[in-house]
Write a protein that holds these residues in place. Structure first.
Motif, mmCIF file in Angstrom:
data_model
loop_
_atom_site.group_PDB
_atom_site.id
_atom_site.type_symbol
_atom_site.label_atom_id
_atom_site.label_comp_id
_atom_site.label_asym_id
_atom_site.label_seq_id
_atom_site.Cartn_x
_atom_site.Cartn_y
_atom_site.Cartn_z
ATOM 1 N N LYS A 1 -8.462 3.473 10.430
ATOM 2 C CA LYS A 1 -7.801 2.921 9.249
ATOM 3 C C LYS A 1 -8.552 1.665 8.803
ATOM 4 O O LYS A 1 -9.013 0.868 9.630
ATOM 5 C CB LYS A 1 -6.345 2.568 9.568
ATOM 6 N N SER A 2 -8.687 1.481 7.504
ATOM 7 C CA SER A 2 -9.353 0.289 6.972
ATOM 8 C C SER A 2 -8.487 -0.944 7.177
ATOM 9 O O SER A 2 -7.261 -0.848 7.310
ATOM 10 C CB SER A 2 -9.626 0.464 5.475
ATOM 11 N N ARG B 1 -7.326 -2.118 2.004
ATOM 12 C CA ARG B 1 -6.394 -1.097 1.535
ATOM 13 C C ARG B 1 -5.489 -1.644 0.439
ATOM 14 O O ARG B 1 -5.133 -0.926 -0.505
ATOM 15 C CB ARG B 1 -5.557 -0.566 2.704
ATOM 16 N N ASN C 1 -9.850 6.629 4.885
ATOM 17 C CA ASN C 1 -10.313 6.113 6.171
ATOM 18 C C ASN C 1 -11.346 5.031 5.890
ATOM 19 O O ASN C 1 -11.746 4.821 4.736
ATOM 20 C CB ASN C 1 -10.871 7.225 7.079
ATOM 21 N N ASN C 2 -11.782 4.333 6.940
ATOM 22 C CA ASN C 2 -12.643 3.177 6.726
ATOM 23 C C ASN C 2 -13.944 3.514 5.988
ATOM 24 O O ASN C 2 -14.369 2.783 5.083
ATOM 25 C CB ASN C 2 -12.945 2.455 8.036
ATOM 26 N N ARG D 1 -6.429 5.722 -3.598
ATOM 27 C CA ARG D 1 -5.762 6.046 -2.337
ATOM 28 C C ARG D 1 -6.677 5.768 -1.146
ATOM 29 O O ARG D 1 -7.825 6.186 -1.137
ATOM 30 C CB ARG D 1 -5.338 7.519 -2.339
ATOM 31 N N ALA D 2 -6.146 5.068 -0.156
ATOM 32 C CA ALA D 2 -6.896 4.821 1.071
ATOM 33 C C ALA D 2 -6.931 6.094 1.911
ATOM 34 O O ALA D 2 -5.937 6.800 2.026
ATOM 35 C CB ALA D 2 -6.265 3.685 1.861
ATOM 36 N N TYR E 1 -14.367 0.922 -2.266
ATOM 37 C CA TYR E 1 -14.271 -0.532 -2.408
ATOM 38 C C TYR E 1 -15.521 -1.089 -3.088
ATOM 39 O O TYR E 1 -15.422 -1.903 -4.018
ATOM 40 C CB TYR E 1 -14.095 -1.161 -1.023
ATOM 41 N N THR F 1 0.878 -1.171 0.000
ATOM 42 C CA THR F 1 0.000 0.000 0.000
ATOM 43 C C THR F 1 0.916 1.222 0.000
ATOM 44 O O THR F 1 2.140 1.081 -0.044
ATOM 45 C CB THR F 1 -0.933 0.061 1.231
ATOM 46 N N LEU G 1 -7.516 -1.652 -2.828
ATOM 47 C CA LEU G 1 -7.660 -0.282 -3.327
ATOM 48 C C LEU G 1 -6.357 0.182 -3.968
ATOM 49 O O LEU G 1 -6.357 0.792 -5.047
ATOM 50 C CB LEU G 1 -8.048 0.656 -2.182
ATOM 51 N N ASP H 1 0.972 3.232 2.614
ATOM 52 C CA ASP H 1 1.046 3.593 4.027
ATOM 53 C C ASP H 1 2.487 3.520 4.529
ATOM 54 O O ASP H 1 3.108 2.450 4.533
ATOM 55 C CB ASP H 1 0.146 2.666 4.846
ATOM 56 N N ASP I 1 -13.078 4.602 2.338
ATOM 57 C CA ASP I 1 -12.523 3.438 1.647
ATOM 58 C C ASP I 1 -13.611 2.437 1.275
ATOM 59 O O ASP I 1 -13.562 1.817 0.204
ATOM 60 C CB ASP I 1 -11.472 2.752 2.525
#
Length: 422
Positions: free
Chosen positions: A228-229, A234, A246-247, A243-244, A254, A126, A237, A128, A250
């Motif tokens: 965070k998902s 993530r 937040n849950n 781009r991820a 998704y 990812t 995605l 992150d 996202d």
């Protein structure tokens, strides 16, 4: 459109090599432009941080004792989430990482380090890079990460032609492959756990321009915790180029990728009057989108509004005045069908193209709105703790419904020029 092969296989049991599947898609008219193999080095394992002490010569570094399952090593790490008791991705000395860097024995500020604890971005999983990767406690210490997390995958870059909007989703590609290989499409199944309070008690929807927006479905939920998902979401995605954030956001992306229906989430506390109104813009009306750009609109551009002001540019981008924030606890979820020509005209006039507008311009399934909203609500309950209010609000001016088309095999053979027409 980019999509991972493992995600496609969630919906169709394919026992063919990914390159054979890509070739079949291309020969059927849905061109696969490339297939990229993805994995992590075999040497990267799950390791346990037994201890993490402050580095004697650097305030922001930790000297860690790392259990690899076979031995205990000293590793220097600067990630802010470094702490004893967590499992993380570890590359020992000699590992060649995705960027070509070889992990070497090093001295960092005078302290020996025998490997590297890695972030998701350093592994190419990812984007992150906020800290080292945190793994579930049930993953065996010393287990190769690729096998433990099922990280080997192939990403298909599919060139979807403008007339095949139905292929702009994982389900769409899976449907094509199911037909090509004589398999059965497996649609996702879920149940929405709802509370007794009806959504209509706290939210209303009004469409003032049914030609631009023939259908608008909405769901309401509270008790949401922004976080965070999960990593698998993530990762998918990221593979798809999204781009991820937040849950909640996202999940909307998704489901869009999965089902082909774009969604949008509003912070419910920022929706004035507890009502959604779909209307056309006035000539010269301005609106600030999520990218902090003030857009000057033309008559006929479609807006999503509350009872006081616009909150989204329909089918293209949400507004800065209603975005989901870290403090958000209640959500209005939008799932609509917009006139493709209307979205195309506004997108071009503003020079603003998004994943949502790309799909709306090509036409989404006019029967998918409630299904997609339900799917997202189910995921928000699971991953964001949402309490989902009973029922989707569905204002529907469409008459479209499932249709049965009769087709004689003899007529098909005659048109195609194959077989007997007797």
């Amino acid at each position: 459109m980019k999509v991972g092969y493992r995600w496609i296989q969630d919906f169709v049991d394919l026992d063919v090599d990914v390159h054979d599947a890509a070739w079949a898609l291309t020969m059927s008219g849905t061109e696969v432009e490339s297939v990229a193999h993805e994995t992590v080095p075999a040497e990267v394992i799950c390791a346990l941080i037994v201890d993490a002490a402050k580095h004697p010569n650097a305030d922001r570094l930790f000297v860690c004792t790392v259990d690899t399952g076979k031995e205990t090593l000293q590793v220097v790490c600067g990630a802010p989430n470094t702490r004893p008791g967590i499992r993380s991705a570890f590359a020992p000395v000699g590992t060649v990482l995705a960027d070509g860097m070889t992990v070497k024995k090093a001295k960092i500020r005078g302290v020996e380090s025998m490997g590297v604890l890695l972030s998701e971005r350093e592994l190419g999983l990812t984007d992150d890079h906020t800290g080292i990767m945190e793994l579930d406690d049930d993953i065996e210490i010393g287990a190769p990460l690729a096998a433990a997390l099922g990280l080997e995958d192939w990403v298909l870059d599919v060139g979807v032609t403008p007339n095949r909007g139905d292929c702009l989703s994982v389900i769409g590609i899976a449907r094509e492959l199911a037909a090509l290989f004589g398999k059965t499409l497996k649609l996702p199944r879920w149940e929405v756990d709802e509370i007794e309070t009806p959504a209509r008690d706290v939210l209303s929807v009004e469409i003032l321009d049914p030609s631009g927006c023939p259908r608008y479905a909405a769901r309401y939920m509270d008790g949401v915790t922004i976080a965070k998902s999960p990593f698998p979401m993530r990762r998918r995605l990221f593979q798809s180029g999204v781009r991820a954030i937040n849950n909640v956001v996202d999940i909307t992306n998704y489901v869009m990728l999965e089902l082909g229906q774009p969604l949008h989430a509003f912070d419910a506390t920022l929706i004035e009057g507890s009502g959604i109104v779909v209307r056309t813009a006035k000539e010269g009306e301005s609106f600030v989108t999520l990218d902090s750009v003030e857009r000057r609109l033309s008559r006929g551009d479609l807006l999503i509004c509350d009872r006081a002001r616009p909150v989204a540019l329909a089918g293209i981008m949400g507004g800065e005045n209603s975005e989901v924030l870290p403090t958000t606890t209640s959500v209005v979820l939008e799932s609509a069908y917009f006139n493709p020509g209307c979205i195309r005209r506004t997108s071009r006039s503003l020079g603003l193209s998004t994943e949502a507008s790309y799909r709306f311009e090509r036409g989404v399934d006019p029967g998918m709105q409630v299904t997609a909203a339900d799917r997202a609500a189910c995921l928000m309950a699971r991953h964001a703790g949402a309490r989902v209010y009973r029922g989707a609000i569905d204002v529907n001016h469409l008459e479209a419904g499932p249709k049965t088309v009769g087709l004689r095999a003899s007529a098909l053979s005659g048109v195609l020029g194959i077989g007997s027409t007797d």
